[in-house]
Design a protein around this motif. Sequence first.
Motif, mmCIF file in Angstrom:
data_model
loop_
_atom_site.group_PDB
_atom_site.id
_atom_site.type_symbol
_atom_site.label_atom_id
_atom_site.label_comp_id
_atom_site.label_asym_id
_atom_site.label_seq_id
_atom_site.Cartn_x
_atom_site.Cartn_y
_atom_site.Cartn_z
ATOM 1 N N LYS A 1 37.568 43.340 37.203
ATOM 2 C CA LYS A 1 37.165 44.586 37.870
ATOM 3 C C LYS A 1 38.350 45.547 38.053
ATOM 4 O O LYS A 1 38.171 46.760 38.068
ATOM 5 C CB LYS A 1 36.540 44.261 39.231
ATOM 6 C CG LYS A 1 35.815 45.437 39.882
ATOM 7 C CD LYS A 1 35.209 45.024 41.221
ATOM 8 C CE LYS A 1 34.555 46.206 41.919
ATOM 9 N NZ LYS A 1 34.070 45.840 43.274
ATOM 10 N N ILE A 2 39.552 44.999 38.152
ATOM 11 C CA ILE A 2 40.730 45.856 38.386
ATOM 12 C C ILE A 2 40.922 46.837 37.220
ATOM 13 O O ILE A 2 41.374 47.970 37.420
ATOM 14 C CB ILE A 2 42.009 45.015 38.634
ATOM 15 C CG1 ILE A 2 43.134 45.913 39.195
ATOM 16 C CG2 ILE A 2 42.484 44.289 37.392
ATOM 17 C CD1 ILE A 2 42.874 46.479 40.561
ATOM 18 N N ALA A 3 40.547 46.420 35.998
ATOM 19 C CA ALA A 3 40.685 47.308 34.832
ATOM 20 C C ALA A 3 39.794 48.536 35.003
ATOM 21 O O ALA A 3 40.204 49.668 34.733
ATOM 22 C CB ALA A 3 40.320 46.560 33.556
ATOM 23 N N ARG A 4 38.574 48.300 35.475
ATOM 24 C CA ARG A 4 37.648 49.419 35.704
ATOM 25 C C ARG A 4 38.173 50.332 36.815
ATOM 26 O O ARG A 4 38.148 51.550 36.692
ATOM 27 C CB ARG A 4 36.260 48.861 36.048
ATOM 28 C CG ARG A 4 35.326 49.904 36.617
ATOM 29 C CD ARG A 4 33.867 49.602 36.365
ATOM 30 N NE ARG A 4 33.376 48.312 36.823
ATOM 31 C CZ ARG A 4 33.097 48.028 38.108
ATOM 32 N NH1 ARG A 4 33.303 48.924 39.052
ATOM 33 N NH2 ARG A 4 32.603 46.850 38.434
ATOM 34 N N TYR B 1 45.698 39.687 32.455
ATOM 35 C CA TYR B 1 44.269 39.702 32.783
ATOM 36 C C TYR B 1 43.830 41.035 33.385
ATOM 37 O O TYR B 1 42.675 41.429 33.254
ATOM 38 C CB TYR B 1 43.920 38.546 33.727
ATOM 39 C CG TYR B 1 43.960 37.207 33.028
ATOM 40 C CD1 TYR B 1 42.946 36.842 32.146
ATOM 41 C CD2 TYR B 1 45.020 36.322 33.230
ATOM 42 C CE1 TYR B 1 42.996 35.616 31.474
ATOM 43 C CE2 TYR B 1 45.075 35.096 32.571
ATOM 44 C CZ TYR B 1 44.055 34.757 31.694
ATOM 45 O OH TYR B 1 44.104 33.558 31.019
ATOM 46 N N GLY B 2 44.770 41.702 34.006
ATOM 47 C CA GLY B 2 44.447 42.994 34.615
ATOM 48 C C GLY B 2 44.055 44.049 33.602
ATOM 49 O O GLY B 2 43.378 45.021 33.927
ATOM 50 N N TYR B 3 44.466 43.814 32.351
ATOM 51 C CA TYR B 3 44.184 44.778 31.279
ATOM 52 C C TYR B 3 42.901 44.423 30.530
ATOM 53 O O TYR B 3 42.500 45.112 29.612
ATOM 54 C CB TYR B 3 45.376 44.815 30.313
ATOM 55 C CG TYR B 3 45.476 46.090 29.516
ATOM 56 C CD1 TYR B 3 45.687 47.316 30.146
ATOM 57 C CD2 TYR B 3 45.349 46.080 28.126
ATOM 58 C CE1 TYR B 3 45.770 48.488 29.418
ATOM 59 C CE2 TYR B 3 45.433 47.254 27.384
ATOM 60 C CZ TYR B 3 45.641 48.452 28.039
ATOM 61 O OH TYR B 3 45.717 49.618 27.316
ATOM 62 N N MET B 4 42.244 43.352 30.968
ATOM 63 C CA MET B 4 41.006 42.915 30.320
ATOM 64 C C MET B 4 39.802 43.530 31.026
ATOM 65 O O MET B 4 39.722 43.490 32.258
ATOM 66 C CB MET B 4 40.884 41.379 30.359
ATOM 67 C CG MET B 4 41.972 40.641 29.593
ATOM 68 S SD MET B 4 41.949 41.042 27.824
ATOM 69 C CE MET B 4 43.556 41.822 27.641
ATOM 70 N N GLU B 5 38.875 44.033 30.232
ATOM 71 C CA GLU B 5 37.688 44.700 30.782
ATOM 72 C C GLU B 5 36.858 43.800 31.703
ATOM 73 O O GLU B 5 36.157 44.280 32.572
ATOM 74 C CB GLU B 5 36.797 45.233 29.654
ATOM 75 C CG GLU B 5 37.319 46.512 29.017
ATOM 76 C CD GLU B 5 37.180 47.744 29.915
ATOM 77 O OE1 GLU B 5 36.475 47.696 30.927
ATOM 78 O OE2 GLU B 5 37.801 48.764 29.574
#
Length: 380
Positions: free
Chosen positions: A349-352, A342-346
């Motif tokens: 917020k963590i991805a941003r 999920y961290g790699y999903m736009e």
Amino acid sequence: MGRYRFETGEHELFRKSLRKFLADEAVPYYEDWEKERLIPRTFWKKLGEKGFLCPQVDEAYGGLGLDFSFGVIIGEEMERVGAGLTGVGLHNDIVVPYIESYGTAEQKQRWLPQCVTGDYITAIAMTEPGAGSDLANIKTTANRDGNHYIVNGQKTFITNGIHTNLVVVAVKTNPHERHKGISLLVIEGDTLGFTKGRKLEKVGMHSQDTAELYFEDCRVPISNLLGEEGMGFRYLMEKLQQERLVVALAAQTAAEDMFELTKQYIQERTAFGAKIASFQNTQFKMVEMATKIELGKTFLESLIEEHMAGKDVVTKVSMAKYWITETAREIATECMQLHGGYGYMEEYKIARRYRDIPVMSIYAGTNEIMKVIIAKNLGL
């Protein structure tokens, strides 16, 4: 009690009203701004109406006459929403102070009131396609012609570059000199011969407009010279102290935000029949990050106090800028990992954050340059 030792009730009220304003005027639209690759000018105008632009400016020029501590609060609250709002801190705490420190009374009267209202959005143009860290090597020239300078050259990676209509530009008034040949000119947006290039596509900070600026036989009145001719390099060195402090502050705030996002996520998410937060590896990672964040915060607090007291904090500021931005980058990686796929999903917020963080080690002087400064000041 406020976040810092120096915070008073006034600071607390200021933070509260700014946070409420951002919750209404920025947070609901921020993702759209990221997609549109631009923050609207109307948002700048609203900031100005509420007194959140350049609150440090003297009341005689329309400001609130507050000190840098209020700029600290604005910087933190903007960063908490997203790194794309970094241009506001650049305007408030980096560019406008050049006019305040080196401008004549006439120049201040001409420019500062509109910087406070948001009619002027400022930028500082140092970097060129062929000169970044080696600032003395800039090629943009300003040749004297009667009551004007004729400016020719190109600048790149300019924050606020699309919106700006008041730019402090580093130019060579004496091409035969390196450091002593540099001067600062303030160039207004409607000056003939001044054009903007494309909006640059960056890895992160998407809503922050960054652009190339071109000067082609651009006629700038000599009354737009900031301070003295040939003193530009010294002025830049004096002001970079606060700029680097502002960047360290943004990195610290981003690190804290990423930690909180991740803490919430691991307490909700389960794997192998247990909360991720209950795994020892997860706990150790969180403990390591929490410790680094606490160290950064304590260091920053003492630095802000020393800077406001007018002390020379060049070495410490260089340390903070280098260490806190590097730490934020490590934390971004760890937090994304703890989010799993999920961290790699736009949509998370963590991805941003992961995309926005790396440039902090590059701008306002690369971390390698910070180490050069520190080494020199350590007498090595």
